[in-house]
Design an enzyme around this catalytic site. Sequence first.
Site, PDB file in Angstrom:
ATOM      1  N   GLN A 227       0.844  -1.197   0.000  1.00  0.00           N
ATOM      2  CA  GLN A 227       0.000   0.000   0.000  1.00  0.00           C
ATOM      3  C   GLN A 227       0.880   1.248   0.000  1.00  0.00           C
ATOM      4  OE1 GLN A 227      -3.137  -0.095  -0.446  1.00  0.00           O
ATOM      5  NE2 GLN A 227      -3.924  -2.018   0.355  1.00  0.00           N
ATOM      6  N   TYR A 254      -6.417 -12.856  -2.506  1.00  0.00           N
ATOM      7  CA  TYR A 254      -5.666 -11.768  -3.152  1.00  0.00           C
ATOM      8  C   TYR A 254      -4.726 -11.179  -2.092  1.00  0.00           C
ATOM      9  CZ  TYR A 254      -9.711 -11.912  -6.332  1.00  0.00           C
ATOM     10  OH  TYR A 254     -10.723 -12.301  -7.171  1.00  0.00           O
ATOM     11  N   GLU A 275      -2.625 -16.034  -3.732  1.00  0.00           N
ATOM     12  CA  GLU A 275      -2.095 -14.917  -4.518  1.00  0.00           C
ATOM     13  C   GLU A 275      -1.552 -15.462  -5.844  1.00  0.00           C
ATOM     14  OE1 GLU A 275      -1.678 -11.476  -4.498  1.00  0.00           O
ATOM     15  OE2 GLU A 275      -0.482 -11.818  -6.296  1.00  0.00           O
ATOM     16  N   CYS A 343     -10.449  -0.964  -3.992  1.00  0.00           N
ATOM     17  CA  CYS A 343      -9.919   0.341  -4.416  1.00  0.00           C
ATOM     18  C   CYS A 343     -10.724   0.874  -5.597  1.00  0.00           C
ATOM     19  CB  CYS A 343      -8.426   0.234  -4.745  1.00  0.00           C
ATOM     20  SG  CYS A 343      -8.073  -1.011  -5.984  1.00  0.00           S
TER      21      CYS A 343
HETATM   22  C1  LIG Z   1      -4.946  -4.732  -4.077  1.00  0.00           C
HETATM   23  S1  LIG Z   1      -3.689  -5.973  -4.047  1.00  0.00           S
HETATM   24  C2  LIG Z   1      -3.920  -6.530  -2.407  1.00  0.00           C
HETATM   25  C3  LIG Z   1      -2.685  -7.041  -1.724  1.00  0.00           C
HETATM   26  C4  LIG Z   1      -2.727  -7.236  -0.225  1.00  0.00           C
HETATM   27  N1  LIG Z   1      -4.001  -7.664   0.275  1.00  0.00           N
HETATM   28  C5  LIG Z   1      -2.224  -6.007   0.512  1.00  0.00           C
HETATM   29  O1  LIG Z   1      -2.995  -5.352   1.242  1.00  0.00           O
HETATM   30  O2  LIG Z   1      -1.042  -5.690   0.371  1.00  0.00           O
HETATM   31  C6  LIG Z   1      -4.409  -7.183  -5.061  1.00  0.00           C
HETATM   32  C7  LIG Z   1      -3.590  -8.461  -5.207  1.00  0.00           C
HETATM   33  O3  LIG Z   1      -4.349  -9.419  -5.968  1.00  0.00           O
HETATM   34  C8  LIG Z   1      -3.460 -10.174  -6.777  1.00  0.00           C
HETATM   35  N2  LIG Z   1      -4.273 -10.796  -7.850  1.00  0.00           N
HETATM   36  C9  LIG Z   1      -4.740 -10.230  -8.981  1.00  0.00           C
HETATM   37  N3  LIG Z   1      -5.491 -11.088  -9.682  1.00  0.00           N
HETATM   38  C10 LIG Z   1      -5.506 -12.254  -8.966  1.00  0.00           C
HETATM   39  C11 LIG Z   1      -6.141 -13.515  -9.155  1.00  0.00           C
HETATM   40  N4  LIG Z   1      -6.901 -13.754 -10.226  1.00  0.00           N
HETATM   41  N5  LIG Z   1      -5.968 -14.458  -8.233  1.00  0.00           N
HETATM   42  C12 LIG Z   1      -5.205 -14.227  -7.120  1.00  0.00           C
HETATM   43  N6  LIG Z   1      -4.584 -13.040  -6.882  1.00  0.00           N
HETATM   44  C13 LIG Z   1      -4.737 -12.069  -7.784  1.00  0.00           C
HETATM   45  C14 LIG Z   1      -2.456  -9.127  -7.241  1.00  0.00           C
HETATM   46  O4  LIG Z   1      -1.256  -9.747  -7.671  1.00  0.00           O
HETATM   47  C15 LIG Z   1      -2.275  -8.282  -5.971  1.00  0.00           C
HETATM   48  O5  LIG Z   1      -1.221  -8.765  -5.165  1.00  0.00           O
END
Ligand SMILES: C[S@@+](CC[C@H](N)C(=O)[O-])C[C@H]1O[C@@H](n2cnc3c(N)ncnc32)[C@H](O)[C@@H]1O
Length: 384
Positions: A227, A254, A275, A343
């Site tokens: 973040q 995620y 993830e 977001c």
């Molecule tokens: C908004 S970030 C959230 C990360 C974490 N929760 C944090 O607060 O630091 C979204 C995450 O979802 C992952 N992501 C995107 N598409 C995905 C999918 N289809 N399956 C699993 N993870 C995914 C991205 O790589 C990213 O790390």
Amino acid sequence: MKAKDKLTVSIIDDNHLGNGIAKKDDFIIFVPKTVKGDVVDIEVTSVNKNIVKAKAISNSVNSKCPYYDRCGGCNLLHVSYDREKELKRDYIKRLFKLDTDIISFDREHYRNKVTLHVIDNTVGFYEEKSNSVVSFDSCLLLDSDINNLISVLKEFDSSNINEIVIKRAYEGLLISIKGSISDIDLKELKNHVKSIYINNELVYGDEYLTIRFGDIVYNINHESFFQVNEKCANSLYDYIKEEVGSCNKLLDLYCGTGSIGIYLSNNVKKITGIEINEDSVKCAKKNIKDNNIKNYEIINADASSINEDYDVVIVDPPRSGLSMDVIDSLNNMNMKKLIYVSCNPSTLKRDISLLNNFYLKKITVFNMFPATRHIESFTVLERK
Ligand SMILES: C[S@@+](CC[C@H](N)C(=O)[O-])C[C@H]1O[C@@H](n2cnc3c(N)ncnc32)[C@H](O)[C@@H]1O
């Protein structure tokens, strides 16, 4: 009305995107960086049915930032911070038909990361909806160490650089450059940063630097997600922790580098993180090891691969929101509580309407990106 038309309008309202709103005949006209009460000369940029986008050509924008007129980096610096918070909160209230609070911290120098574009030896941000780059001496949103490094970079020969990412960590700065720099510039850069990556390869310093929330150490590298607003993220994690309380089985879907699950690990018996990004998974595993956490397992997979039941599920997807496969799985699982961190209010709204077995109990806005149009929401959904 058509593109390139010029007219004078009175701005009768303004919105959370930083646009002033005017009306002329049946047309609704959106004019960026204007506010209610302004009378402005505008030039129409596009017309779609009765929706008109225009730019102000007479207004001198009232903002602390000398680049605000041209720079596409932020959208709300021309309104007061109180007004920004009111606009964002009211938008979410209207969209979800639920009362909400807005949690906000510093408006300036909150960003721990920047992506700079380089075109024709000019280093800076893109102009709004353009590929031209706006050069700046200092950005009000960026951490001051990052601003200081940008002044150093401006002295470099950047003719072979395409993009620069700078992150501010606890130990100092990490820089990742796409392109190449001269040996003299590389030598100088080493005086200012702790890690240098060129074309994704570590050429100087440590592979990982850290961000710290209390006793928790989060590793970051050139690729990993973290973040950008640490104070706000830390507060969001406190809210999540409070809402989850203590439970047996938690899914952190995620999970990125595992930051939420790790923050909650003392109160939960077993956590599973899912993830898709391999680099983030590598970072998450290192975070779990470095924080001596024994109850958190990370799985490198697509979010749709969930196949167990949990007491609480947290989802924190990218801006595109949840896929239909994930929504179906969540609807069919038996947890009572689903925490959705988003977001993007539009995809959040869409996904909640598809999560038929849940209702929205609570929503709180976290102003993770002050002065920009972006809104982070923390929502609690419960089984119907
Ligand atoms: C908004 S970030 C959230 C990360 C974490 N929760 C944090 O607060 O630091 C979204 C995450 O979802 C992952 N992501 C995107 N598409 C995905 C999918 N289809 N399956 C699993 N993870 C995914 C991205 O790589 C990213 O790390």
